[in-house]
Design a protein around this motif. Structure first.
Motif, short mmCIF file in Angstrom:
data_model
loop_
_atom_site.label_atom_id
_atom_site.label_comp_id
_atom_site.label_asym_id
_atom_site.label_seq_id
_atom_site.Cartn_x
_atom_site.Cartn_y
_atom_site.Cartn_z
N ALA A 22 0.83 -1.21 0.00
CA ALA A 22 0.00 0.00 0.00
C ALA A 22 0.86 1.26 0.00
CB ALA A 22 -0.93 0.00 1.21
N GLY A 23 1.97 1.22 0.75
CA GLY A 23 2.86 2.38 0.77
C GLY A 23 3.52 2.63 -0.57
N ASP A 24 3.89 1.57 -1.27
CA ASP A 24 4.47 1.72 -2.61
C ASP A 24 3.46 2.37 -3.55
OD1 ASP A 24 6.74 0.38 -1.70
OD2 ASP A 24 6.01 -1.57 -2.41
N ALA A 25 2.20 1.95 -3.45
CA ALA A 25 1.15 2.50 -4.32
C ALA A 25 0.94 3.98 -4.02
CB ALA A 25 -0.14 1.72 -4.13
N LEU A 26 0.92 4.33 -2.74
CA LEU A 26 0.76 5.73 -2.34
C LEU A 26 1.89 6.58 -2.92
CD1 LEU A 26 -0.98 7.53 -0.24
CD2 LEU A 26 1.03 7.25 1.23
N PHE A 27 3.11 6.10 -2.74
CA PHE A 27 4.31 6.81 -3.17
C PHE A 27 4.35 6.98 -4.69
CE2 PHE A 27 9.17 6.26 -3.58
CZ PHE A 27 9.43 7.61 -3.37
N ALA A 28 4.21 5.87 -5.42
CA ALA A 28 4.32 5.92 -6.88
C ALA A 28 3.24 6.78 -7.51
CB ALA A 28 4.26 4.50 -7.44
#
Length: 328
Positions: A258-264
């Protein structure tokens, strides 16, 4: 913020940004478990199981690629059976290039996922941690880039100082951090203009953390804290705070990545609009949508689909100030 170049032409009059992503790509197995803490049993049938190619850099690059950015992935993939699968998947999604270098073995991991979507990650990065990635490979592709996404993988660390001299904006997600003077993450924090992290280990409220980041690291212009079920909070160098409440259009199945999705997703929208509010809203929506599946890395939305999601699930947003004004 450092001026970012306008990018090159794309079909239909659109522009593309060249984004270099450096970090680990791993084969991950996600396993549905009864809950946490796990009770010992010599044998236990999982609720479900799914495998795929992920890792922070792999997931970030894949999201940006789906959003039609020009992505170059700098990573290490082993000459083993997992490496064959990883390379085949990267090739399938258009991310296999000369920046994917050989290593003796591939990284891998397991994510244990409870019925409420909470997960325990078991990354095994030892096979690539000791690799010396050739900076000349990353440097050559990065010199005309619009953004460098340098994950905090160990083999990336040695390249951060040199990358900072290229004059290209750097973004990093330092994930679980509790100390702003953290020795391991310091090179990234000193070099990055965009800093993301998780709320889980912060020693203070996210609003206070944002102010401290700006105080400690003058190069930083945007800093964001992912807050899980509470959404995300973003601060800008000029004092603005943005809080967007979490949205889960499909429910919560697996919060891995989820954090990767938020960041990207934030980076994609920010590069195109320079609007931090819209970027954070879209990022929270995308992350909330992706965690509604067993293997979030395989499910990403396009720009058009994200626009439709914004219309059907308008995000709740609050604006404030971290420089003394607080929340309304």
């Amino acid at each position: 913020m450092t001026s970012m170049s306008p990018g090159g032409p794309r079909e239909g009059g659109r522009t593309t940004r060249k984004i270099v992503v450096a970090g680990a790509v791993s084969f991950y197995l996600s396993v549905g478990v009864p809950g946490f803490p796990l009770r010992y049993s010599s044998k236990c049938t999982p609720r479900w199981m799914a495998g795929g190619v992920s890792g922070a850099a792999g997931h970030i690059a894949r999201i940006l690629r789906t959003l039609e950015e020009d992505v170059r992935l700098c990573t290490v993939v082993g000459r083993d059976i997992l490496g064959v699968e990883i390379r085949a998947e990267l090739d399938r999604v258009g991310l296999l290039g000369p920046e994917v270098v050989d290593g003796p073995a591939s990284s891998m991991g397991v994510a244990l996922v409870a019925p409420d979507g909470s997960r325990m990650g078991l990354p095994h990065l030892a096979p690539v941690n000791g690799i010396t990635y050739p900076f000349e490979v990353m440097g050559a592709v990065a010199r005309d880039a619009d953004l460098l996404v340098l994950t905090n993988a160990k083999f990336v660390r040695a390249m951060v100082a040199s990358a900072a001299l290229l004059g290209v904006p750097i973004a990093v997600d330092v994930h679980l951090i509790a100390d702003l003077t953290d020795e391991y993450n310091r090179p990234w924090l000193q070099a990055a203009e965009i800093v993301f992290c998780s709320h889980e280990l912060l020693p203070c409220p996210p609003e206070v953390w944002v102010a401290r980041v700006f105080d400690h690291y003058p190069r930083c212009r945007l800093t964001c804290v992912g807050m899980g079920a509470r959404g995300a909070l973003l601060g800008t160098r000029d004092g603005m705070l943005v809080r967007v409440e979490a949205v889960t259009p499909r429910g919560v199945v697996n919060t891995s990545g989820a954090g990767d999705a938020l960041f990207a997703t934030f980076l994609h929208v920010w590069l195109r609009t320079k609007d931090p509010v819209r970027a954070l809203q879209t990022a929270v929506l995308h992350a909330g949508w992706k965690i509604g599946t067993r293997l979030p890395v395989t499910a990403s939305l396009t720009d058009g689909e994200l626009a439709e999601l914004r219309n059907s699930h308008p995000p709740t947003t609050v604006l404030g100030r971290w420089d003394g004004g607080g929340w309304p």
